[in-house]
Design an enzyme around this catalytic site. Structure first.
Site, PDB file in Angstrom:
ATOM      1  N   ASP A  13      25.599   3.805 -51.519  1.00 39.15           N
ATOM      2  CA  ASP A  13      24.464   2.904 -51.734  1.00 39.15           C
ATOM      3  C   ASP A  13      24.969   1.564 -52.277  1.00 39.15           C
ATOM      4  OD1 ASP A  13      21.680   2.055 -52.600  1.00 39.15           O
ATOM      5  OD2 ASP A  13      21.272   4.103 -51.959  1.00 39.15           O
ATOM      6  N   ASP A  70      34.935  -0.901 -59.808  1.00 31.01           N
ATOM      7  CA  ASP A  70      33.673  -1.118 -60.529  1.00 31.01           C
ATOM      8  C   ASP A  70      32.475  -0.985 -59.578  1.00 31.01           C
ATOM      9  OD1 ASP A  70      31.611  -1.731 -62.157  1.00 31.01           O
ATOM     10  OD2 ASP A  70      32.345  -3.725 -62.733  1.00 31.01           O
ATOM     11  N   HIS A  77      18.844  -0.805 -55.739  1.00 27.35           N
ATOM     12  CA  HIS A  77      18.505   0.307 -54.851  1.00 27.35           C
ATOM     13  C   HIS A  77      19.268   1.579 -55.216  1.00 27.35           C
ATOM     14  CE1 HIS A  77      18.509   2.422 -50.865  1.00 27.35           C
ATOM     15  NE2 HIS A  77      17.293   1.937 -50.794  1.00 27.35           N
ATOM     16  N   ASN A 169      12.682   3.450 -42.073  1.00 24.55           N
ATOM     17  CA  ASN A 169      11.379   2.910 -42.488  1.00 24.55           C
ATOM     18  C   ASN A 169      10.651   2.109 -41.419  1.00 24.55           C
ATOM     19  OD1 ASN A 169      11.828   3.939 -45.085  1.00 24.55           O
ATOM     20  ND2 ASN A 169      12.988   2.115 -45.660  1.00 24.55           N
ATOM     21  N   SER A 259      14.251   5.927 -48.392  1.00 24.42           N
ATOM     22  CA  SER A 259      15.352   5.873 -49.365  1.00 24.42           C
ATOM     23  C   SER A 259      15.015   6.619 -50.639  1.00 24.42           C
ATOM     24  CB  SER A 259      15.668   4.422 -49.733  1.00 24.42           C
ATOM     25  OG  SER A 259      16.317   3.766 -48.695  1.00 24.42           O
TER      26      SER A 259
END
Ligand code: CA
Length: 315
Positions: A13, A70, A77, A169, A259
């Site tokens: 993600d 990182d 999201h 979607n 999602s």
């Protein structure tokens, strides 16, 4: 059941706010890699690839956008998805994930705008499969049917990883307009549609349209009414995806989309595995499918004709 620290869910993600008050106790750490001397500062690693996996100081996941250690979330999201799977339960703050105790592994390939490329996604999938984790959540997709992406998903399947994916979607039947990775014909994939508060296929429009901010590349063919994708062959089951309250960097927010549905299923799989650690990914998948509530809103709309019922799946 409240979950187990032995179950790891990889979240492909936009990263994760691993300092978040309601997530930090459930963040995965790679015990084969040297710990960051300051657990919240990835720059404090020892600059050595201790576990020889090609990633230096990958103690709490990886950032495949910038190729750094990182995976902090600059979009929101991924942090929202993470909270639905496994925000810490019964700790007196915020929300709770489907699985109260779990280990969340952030694998960032979406940038601050929620955009990413499938090549980096494939690298993230391969990375997670090599760590021998159980579950990958994929709240992203598009029409790019790339061979290397399919091969990465197949590689994960061969290693026993359950691959949970958002159906998309666009309000389309993905039997006709496939969306990847959800629509690959690989045995470990679960494609998840979004349900609403009335157990109907979630619809959205105008300002609610989540396609703009969640990594989906919109299909060229837009449905008359934007909503969850569906498909009696290509989509497996539904889970809640409307007005979902969860964690975002530094706080909490309400999002719509498949999602948000996919991490309900990923969290359910994590809870099942915490209770029945000997199950294979195929068995967990079948257990989820066999125990849906068959509701009118999903009859003929998804392959199981139903919406996730975790309580039944845990028995
Ligand atoms: Ca390493």
């Amino acid at each position: 059941g409240t979950g187990s620290a032995n179950v790891v869910v990889g979240i492909i993600d936009s990263g994760m706010d691993y300092r978040h008050e309601d997530l930090k106790a459930n963040v995965f750490t790679n015990s084969s890699e040297d710990a960051w001397s300051d657990p919240l500062n990835p720059a404090t690693g020892n600059k050595i690839d201790d576990d020889h996996n090609g990633y230096v100081d990958d103690w709490k996941g990886w950032n495949f956008v910038n190729n750094t250690n990182d995976p902090n979330d600059d979009n929101s999201h991924g942090t929202h998805v993470a909270g639905t799977i496994g925000a810490v339960g019964n700790n007196g703050v915020g929300v709770t994930g489907v699985c109260w105790q779990v280990r969340l592994l952030p694998l960032k390939f979406l940038n601050a705008n929620g955009e990413g490329n499938t090549y980096n996604a494939a690298k993230a999938i391969t990375y997670a499969a090599d760590l021998k984790i159980k579950i990958l959540n994929n709240s992203w997709g598009g029409t790019d049917n790339a061979t290397y992406l399919l091969e990465a998903v197949q590689y994960a399947a061969d290693k026993g990883v359950l691959f949970v994916a958002a159906a998309g979607n666009d309000g389309l039947n993905t039997d006709e307009y496939p969306n990847y990775p959800a629509c690959y014909e690989v045995s470990n994939i679960i494609s998840v549609a979004a349900s609403d508060q009335s157990d109907q296929r979630a619809l959205w429009g105008g300002e609610d349209n989540p396609s703009d901010d969640c990594g989906f590349t919109c299909s060229n063919v837009m449905a008359a009414t934007p909503g969850s994708n569906y498909g009696p062959h290509s989509v497996d089951l539904a889970a809640p995806g409307k007005a979902i309250w969860s964690t975002v960097p530094g706080g909490y927010a309400r999002f719509d989309g498949t999602s948000m549905a996919s991490p309900h299923v990923a969290g359910a799989a994590a809870l099942i595995w915490s209770k029945y650690p000997g199950l294979s990914s195929t068995q967990v998948r079948e257990r989820l499918f066999a125990n849906v509530d068959q509701v009118a809103g999903f009859a003929g709309v998804v392959a199981t004709n139903g919406r996730l019922n975790l309580f039944k799946a845990m028995q």
